[in-house]
Design an enzyme around this catalytic site. Structure first.
Site, PDB file in Angstrom:
ATOM      1  N   TYR A   1      -2.358   1.723   0.361  1.00 56.64           N
ATOM      2  CA  TYR A   1      -1.990   0.646   1.286  1.00 56.64           C
ATOM      3  C   TYR A   1      -1.246  -0.330   1.220  1.00 56.64           C
ATOM      4  O   TYR A   1      -0.973  -0.202  -0.304  1.00 56.64           O
ATOM      5  CB  TYR A   1      -3.895   0.328   0.475  1.00 56.64           C
ATOM      6  CG  TYR A   1      -3.704  -0.861   2.127  1.00 56.64           C
ATOM      7  CD1 TYR A   1      -4.348  -0.680   3.072  1.00 56.64           C
ATOM      8  CD2 TYR A   1      -3.486  -1.946   1.208  1.00 56.64           C
ATOM      9  CE1 TYR A   1      -4.641  -1.565   4.074  1.00 56.64           C
ATOM     10  CE2 TYR A   1      -4.204  -3.421   2.323  1.00 56.64           C
ATOM     11  CZ  TYR A   1      -4.129  -3.120   3.424  1.00 56.64           C
ATOM     12  OH  TYR A   1      -4.200  -4.066   4.769  1.00 56.64           O
TER      13      TYR A   1
ATOM     14  N   GLU B   1       0.887  -3.811   8.707  1.00 58.20           N
ATOM     15  CA  GLU B   1       0.209  -3.380   7.773  1.00 58.20           C
ATOM     16  C   GLU B   1       0.152  -1.970   7.654  1.00 58.20           C
ATOM     17  O   GLU B   1       0.494  -0.815   8.616  1.00 58.20           O
ATOM     18  CB  GLU B   1      -2.116  -3.391   7.877  1.00 58.20           C
ATOM     19  CG  GLU B   1      -2.383  -2.385   6.739  1.00 58.20           C
ATOM     20  CD  GLU B   1      -3.479  -2.948   7.787  1.00 58.20           C
ATOM     21  OE1 GLU B   1      -4.430  -3.549   7.074  1.00 58.20           O
ATOM     22  OE2 GLU B   1      -3.893  -1.578   8.542  1.00 58.20           O
TER      23      GLU B   1
END
Ligand code: GDP
Ligand code: MN
Length: 385
Positions: free
Chosen positions: A108, A196
């Protein structure tokens, strides 16, 4: 302002961030053609302004062009419901068809604003993928953060430290550092409030690439970026939200049955809380703003009534710059022709309040006037009960 994954990936590419080879399509035939051209297994990814698509069935692995056509046929033109969309889902009008990439590991990575420290924050985790929320809740030690001083920017030592925290060193570490620095440059130059990458993947071929991409632009900076404004997909908004936007009315659809018309965002939030407290779920947030015209009030009231779920309306107005008689006239313009017999509870205070109440009581609306917020919330819940 949100954009789609395929647009975010185009943006990433322009900053030298590696992404899978892909093509956006809007028909099943195009999906089939693209899969044929890629000559191998593909993933079809539903383009909606929400995450959780993996869990909601919006990411399909297909082996042949025929499978691509069939899967595209099922996804396109239908709403997709994911853990992030709410029960109504969002319409799927485009798919991103990508060549399948073999995944070794999923990480992530994101950059956002940390409001507490007033700095940007680089966030990364070695446990990326569709369960990142659970990781953040259950194993917070697996989430790493680096605060970035906006005056200095992301330094390469910070990016290197982050790469090491993910267990990436040597050549892989270097490509990860390059990717983070490019992502930061994109974040700053495009005035984003969020970029993101989840998952950032280490492929089975030993490369690092952005398998998913989410970009949110800061609305307050959009005036500096006409190119960004053009990326907006109106189909992802509720039609009533689009209509409200044209009249500069802050309206957000919610899931309850009590329509709300309020002036001031703070008062609107307090109104929603009070309704909730009284056991009456609000159907919307609506702030007409300060000094709204009679026409704007009328439009706001029409928007509330357009929502099929609305069974009653609560009007909460503090007349400062706004005059209560103008509010009353706006409501009557919108609904005073006898077409609306829903219960309406009005709490008004301030400028020209007596005239406002007199107009409402004299109208043929099914209206009750009260003097306080608490009383008003309780009354509308009672009238619907
Ligand atoms: P999200 O659920 O909306 O965040 O959608 P993502 O783009 O992150 O996809 C969800 C998951 O699908 C990823 O975590 C991957 O595990 C899987 N996935 C997506 N694209 C590919 C691909 O090209 N190859 C493989 N093997 N898996 C993929
Ligand atoms: Mn994702």
């Amino acid at each position: 302002m949100n954009i789609h994954e395929y647009q975010a990936k185009d943006l990433f590419s322009s900053y030298g961030i590696p992404v899978p080879e892909g093509q956006v399509v809007s028909s099943a035939a195009e999906a089939e053609e693209t899969a044929l051209r890629f000559a191998g297994p593909c993933v079809l990814k539903a383009q909606i302004h929400a995450g959780g698509r993996g869990k909601g069935g919006g990411i399909r692995l297909v082996k042949t062009p025929e499978e691509a056509r069939a899967a595209a046929d099922r996804l396109l033109g239908n709403p997709l419901i994911t853990p992030q969309t709410g029960p109504r889902g969002l319409p799927v009008n485009r798919l991103l068809v990508e060549r399948v990439v073999g995944i070794d590991r999923e990480y992530y990575l994101s950059i956002t604003l940390d409001r507490t420290t007033g700095r940007y924050c680089l966030i990364a985790s070695e446990a990326g993928g569709v369960d990142i929320e659970e990781t953040a809740a259950g194993s917070p030690e697996k989430i790493h953060r680096q605060l970035i001083d906006p005056a200095i920017g992301l330094r390469s030592f910070q990016a290197r430290r982050m790469a090491l925290a993910l267990g990436l060193d040597g050549k892989l570490g270097e490509s990860c550092v390059r990717l983070m620095l490019a992502l930061y440059r994109c974040f700053i130059e495009k005035d984003c409030s969020l970029v993101e990458v989840n998952p950032l993947v280490l492929t089975t071929d030993g490369a690092i690439l952005a398998m998913d991409a989410k970009v949110t632009f800061d609305d307050n900076a959009l005036f500096r970026h006409p190119e960004e404004q053009q990326l907006f997909d109106h189909s992802q908004l509720d039609p009533l939200e689009v209509r409200a936007g044209k009249f500069d009315i802050a309206y957000i659809k919610m899931d309850g049955n009590i329509g709300c018309l309020v002036n001031g965002a703070g008062l609107a939030m307090a109104t929603l809380d009070m309704l909730q407290e009284c056991g009456g779920p609000p159907a919307n947030f609506l702030d007409v703003g300060g000094g709204a015209s009679r026409e704007k009030i009328a439009e706001a009231f029409r928007i509330i009534l357009q929502d099929r779920a609305v069974e009653g309306v609560f009007v909460n107005i503090f007349g400062g710059i706004m005059r209560c008689d103008i509010v009353a006239n706006g409501i009557i313009d919108a609904a005073g022709d006898g077409s609306c017999n829903l219960p309406i509870v009005v709490r008004m205070a301030g400028s020209h309040v007596d005239e406002g109440k007199r107009l409402l009581v004299a109208s043929n609306l099914n209206v009750t006037c009260v003097d306080s917020l608490g009383e008003g919330a309780a009354r509308i819940v009672e009238r619907l009960g």
